[in-house]
Design an enzyme around this catalytic site. Structure first.
Site, PDB file in Angstrom:
ATOM      1  N   TRP A   1       0.859  -1.181   0.000  1.00  0.00           N
ATOM      2  CA  TRP A   1       0.000   0.000   0.000  1.00  0.00           C
ATOM      3  C   TRP A   1       0.901   1.239   0.000  1.00  0.00           C
ATOM      4  O   TRP A   1       1.824   1.337   0.813  1.00  0.00           O
ATOM      5  CB  TRP A   1      -0.875  -0.052   1.251  1.00  0.00           C
ATOM      6  CG  TRP A   1      -1.784   1.119   1.445  1.00  0.00           C
ATOM      7  CD1 TRP A   1      -2.610   1.685   0.521  1.00  0.00           C
ATOM      8  CD2 TRP A   1      -1.967   1.850   2.662  1.00  0.00           C
ATOM      9  NE1 TRP A   1      -3.300   2.714   1.093  1.00  0.00           N
ATOM     10  CE2 TRP A   1      -2.921   2.841   2.400  1.00  0.00           C
ATOM     11  CE3 TRP A   1      -1.415   1.759   3.934  1.00  0.00           C
ATOM     12  CZ2 TRP A   1      -3.338   3.738   3.374  1.00  0.00           C
ATOM     13  CZ3 TRP A   1      -1.836   2.641   4.897  1.00  0.00           C
ATOM     14  CH2 TRP A   1      -2.789   3.626   4.620  1.00  0.00           C
ATOM     15  N   ASP A  47      -0.110  -5.549   9.827  1.00  0.00           N
ATOM     16  CA  ASP A  47      -1.096  -4.528   9.480  1.00  0.00           C
ATOM     17  C   ASP A  47      -2.425  -5.221   9.195  1.00  0.00           C
ATOM     18  O   ASP A  47      -2.567  -5.923   8.188  1.00  0.00           O
ATOM     19  CB  ASP A  47      -0.609  -3.738   8.252  1.00  0.00           C
ATOM     20  CG  ASP A  47      -1.554  -2.581   7.920  1.00  0.00           C
ATOM     21  OD1 ASP A  47      -2.575  -2.413   8.622  1.00  0.00           O
ATOM     22  OD2 ASP A  47      -1.270  -1.849   6.949  1.00  0.00           O
ATOM     23  N   ALA A 100      -5.882  -4.292   8.412  1.00  0.00           N
ATOM     24  CA  ALA A 100      -6.803  -3.208   8.043  1.00  0.00           C
ATOM     25  C   ALA A 100      -8.111  -3.730   7.460  1.00  0.00           C
ATOM     26  O   ALA A 100      -9.027  -2.945   7.220  1.00  0.00           O
ATOM     27  CB  ALA A 100      -6.128  -2.270   7.039  1.00  0.00           C
ATOM     28  N   LYS A 148     -12.607   0.179   7.298  1.00  0.00           N
ATOM     29  CA  LYS A 148     -13.285  -0.611   6.267  1.00  0.00           C
ATOM     30  C   LYS A 148     -14.357  -1.506   6.868  1.00  0.00           C
ATOM     31  O   LYS A 148     -15.487  -1.517   6.398  1.00  0.00           O
ATOM     32  CB  LYS A 148     -12.277  -1.486   5.507  1.00  0.00           C
ATOM     33  CG  LYS A 148     -10.976  -0.813   5.169  1.00  0.00           C
ATOM     34  CD  LYS A 148     -11.091   0.178   4.048  1.00  0.00           C
ATOM     35  CE  LYS A 148      -9.947   1.163   4.134  1.00  0.00           C
ATOM     36  NZ  LYS A 148      -9.281   1.481   2.919  1.00  0.00           N
TER      37      LYS A 148
HETATM   38  C1  PLP Z   1      -3.069  -1.849   4.082  1.00  0.00           C
HETATM   39  C2  PLP Z   1      -3.689  -0.719   4.822  1.00  0.00           C
HETATM   40  N1  PLP Z   1      -3.263  -0.438   6.057  1.00  0.00           N
HETATM   41  C3  PLP Z   1      -3.767   0.556   6.772  1.00  0.00           C
HETATM   42  C4  PLP Z   1      -4.775   1.357   6.272  1.00  0.00           C
HETATM   43  C5  PLP Z   1      -5.228   2.487   7.142  1.00  0.00           C
HETATM   44  O1  PLP Z   1      -6.520   2.827   7.166  1.00  0.00           O
HETATM   45  P1  PLP Z   1      -7.109   3.994   8.051  1.00  0.00           P
HETATM   46  O2  PLP Z   1      -6.028   4.894   8.511  1.00  0.00           O
HETATM   47  O3  PLP Z   1      -8.082   4.669   7.169  1.00  0.00           O
HETATM   48  O4  PLP Z   1      -7.765   3.309   9.217  1.00  0.00           O
HETATM   49  C6  PLP Z   1      -5.251   1.119   4.976  1.00  0.00           C
HETATM   50  C7  PLP Z   1      -6.281   1.964   4.374  1.00  0.00           C
HETATM   51  O5  PLP Z   1      -6.518   2.009   3.202  1.00  0.00           O
HETATM   52  C8  PLP Z   1      -4.696   0.046   4.242  1.00  0.00           C
HETATM   53  O6  PLP Z   1      -5.114  -0.252   3.007  1.00  0.00           O
END
Ligand code: PLP
Length: 411
Positions: free
Chosen positions: A130, A211, A213, A246
């Protein structure tokens, strides 16, 4: 002070969003932005969230500060979801959770913690990953390295290459691993792969940073946490960044948490004081509203059951679009080279085409995806999946067709 600051290029995703909004063509399709969309193209507020929010507002008596650690009942709920009720690390009081502003906040606080504890450590990040992982982790001053993860030609995980890379990493280095629904590839570690990765981490004395998410977007809440739980069972030190953007659709409320598993209780207590100091020095305290909603859902059996149902619907919609897109691509091409889309997990897959094809899809077919050809499958609707499939094929054969033969039947 600011006269030497040149204008930066717009963020790739934000630039794409602006282009999509400005496109007047009714056939336009947004596969770029990483948010869930329902079959009407909306990113809905979950029903369980609406009901929990009403409860929160009715019960709220103050807007006074929370604390740097956030809401205690939220943090306990996060531990239940991520590690389960009776995980050894919890029973031995070695796991500590601090609420953070989204998964991004948790990743950054984790990075700052690593920098304080092991400033010379390198953080190894998958290729691809990402896009925001790089500034989030690198911005704290840590050195980053990349490990191979995905065989782009074969459209699948290359765990052998990943393990070979880990064999070369220095003791004390950190390895960032997507816990499920890898962004952008949709290619996840199997149970056996997790064991092999944990063996390497253990042997090379590497520290995992997981991670999480998309818990619940792969198989379900429990199954998607299996890798994380296994890592925390076998290794003494683990960092976990978790997000509720999400799976609860709480994107703008910024709900996440950093969990740190430590070797023993005394270490856990000491590490927690450092995490809290980091939080104080960046944003002082996390926002409360979304965490209060999440905590209400975690604790209420009825709301929680409703969440699981809504999560199953979101997951089912994405899986359905994966299935349909692969089927239409098979139908249009007469071969099964795109079947990988059907077997990958979470919101994203890499279509696996070059920049010229991505640009043709955008300019001639009004289909928007990031330059690496990442598609958000939740951006496809039943009414345009055929159009998307035909456009992909047409854009791959630029000389034959600038636009697909059939107009999409739109719902
Ligand atoms: C792989 C991954 N990690 C972490 C996040 C962090 O999301 P947020 O800060 O919106 O909770 C995302 C969001 O797209 C993600 O795709």
């Amino acid at each position: 002070m600011f006269e030497h600051l040149d204008r930066l290029d717009p963020d790739a995703i934000l630039g794409l969003m602006a282009q999509y909004r400005a496109d007047p063509d009714p056939r336009k399709v947004d596969l770029g932005v990483g948010v869930f969309r329902d079959s009407n193209g909306n990113t809905p507020i979950l029903d369980c969230v609406r009901r929990a929010e009403a409860k929160v507002l009715a019960a709220q008596t103050t807007k006074s500060y929370v604390s740097a650690a956030g809401r205690e009942e939220f943090n306990q709920g996060v531990l239940d979801l991520v590690l389960g009720h009776s995980h050894r690390a919890r029973l031995e009081r070695r796991a500590r959770t601090v609420q953070a502003p989204g998964g991004c906040g948790a990743l950054r606080v984790g990075a700052e913690l690593i920098r304080i504890a092991a400033p010379t450590a390198t953080v190894h990040v998958s290729t691809p990953t990402w896009g925001n992982h790089i500034p989030l982790l690198g911005g704290s001053g840590l050195r980053l390295a990349r490990y191979p993860y995905y065989d782009a030609a074969a459209h699948r995980l290359d765990v052998g290459a990943m393990l070979d890379h880990l064999d070369q990493a220095a003791a004390g280095d950190v390895v960032l691993v997507h816990a499920c629904c890898h962004n952008p590839t949709g290619a996840d570690l199997t149970r056996a792969d997790w064991e092999a990765v944990i063996d390497r981490l253990e042997r090379r004395r590497l520290v995992p940073f997981l991670d999480l998410a998309y818990q619940g977007f792969g198989e379900d809440l429990e199954a998607d946490a299996a890798g994380v739980r296994r890592v925390a069972e076998r290794l003494p030190e683990v960092l976990i960044a978790t997000s509720y953007s999400k799976n609860l659709g709480l994107y703008r409320e910024r709900v996440g948490a950093l969990i740190v598993v430590n070797e023993d209780e005394a270490r856990a207590t000491a590490v927690e004081t450092h995490i809290l100091q980091i939080a104080r020095s960046i944003y002082s305290m996390p926002p409360d509203h979304g965490a209060a909603i999440a905590a209400t859902i975690f604790a209420d059996p009825e709301l929680r059951a409703s969440w699981q149902d809504e999560l199953a619907l979101m997951r089912g919609r994405i899986q359905g679009m994966r299935f349909l897109l692969a089927r239409h691509l098979r139908d249009v091409t007469g071969h099964d080279a795109f079947d990988f889309i059907q077997h990958q997990r979470g919101m994203f897959s890499l279509l696996g085409v070059g920049k010229p094809v991505v640009e043709r899809l955008r300019d001639a077919h009004h289909i928007y995806m990031t330059q690496d050809s990442r598609m958000n499958l939740a951006g496809i609707m039943e009414g345009n999946v055929r159009y998307v499939a035909e456009s992909i094929v047409a854009a791959n054969r630029p000389s034959q067709a600038a636009a697909p033969r059939h107009r999409a039947e739109r719902s």
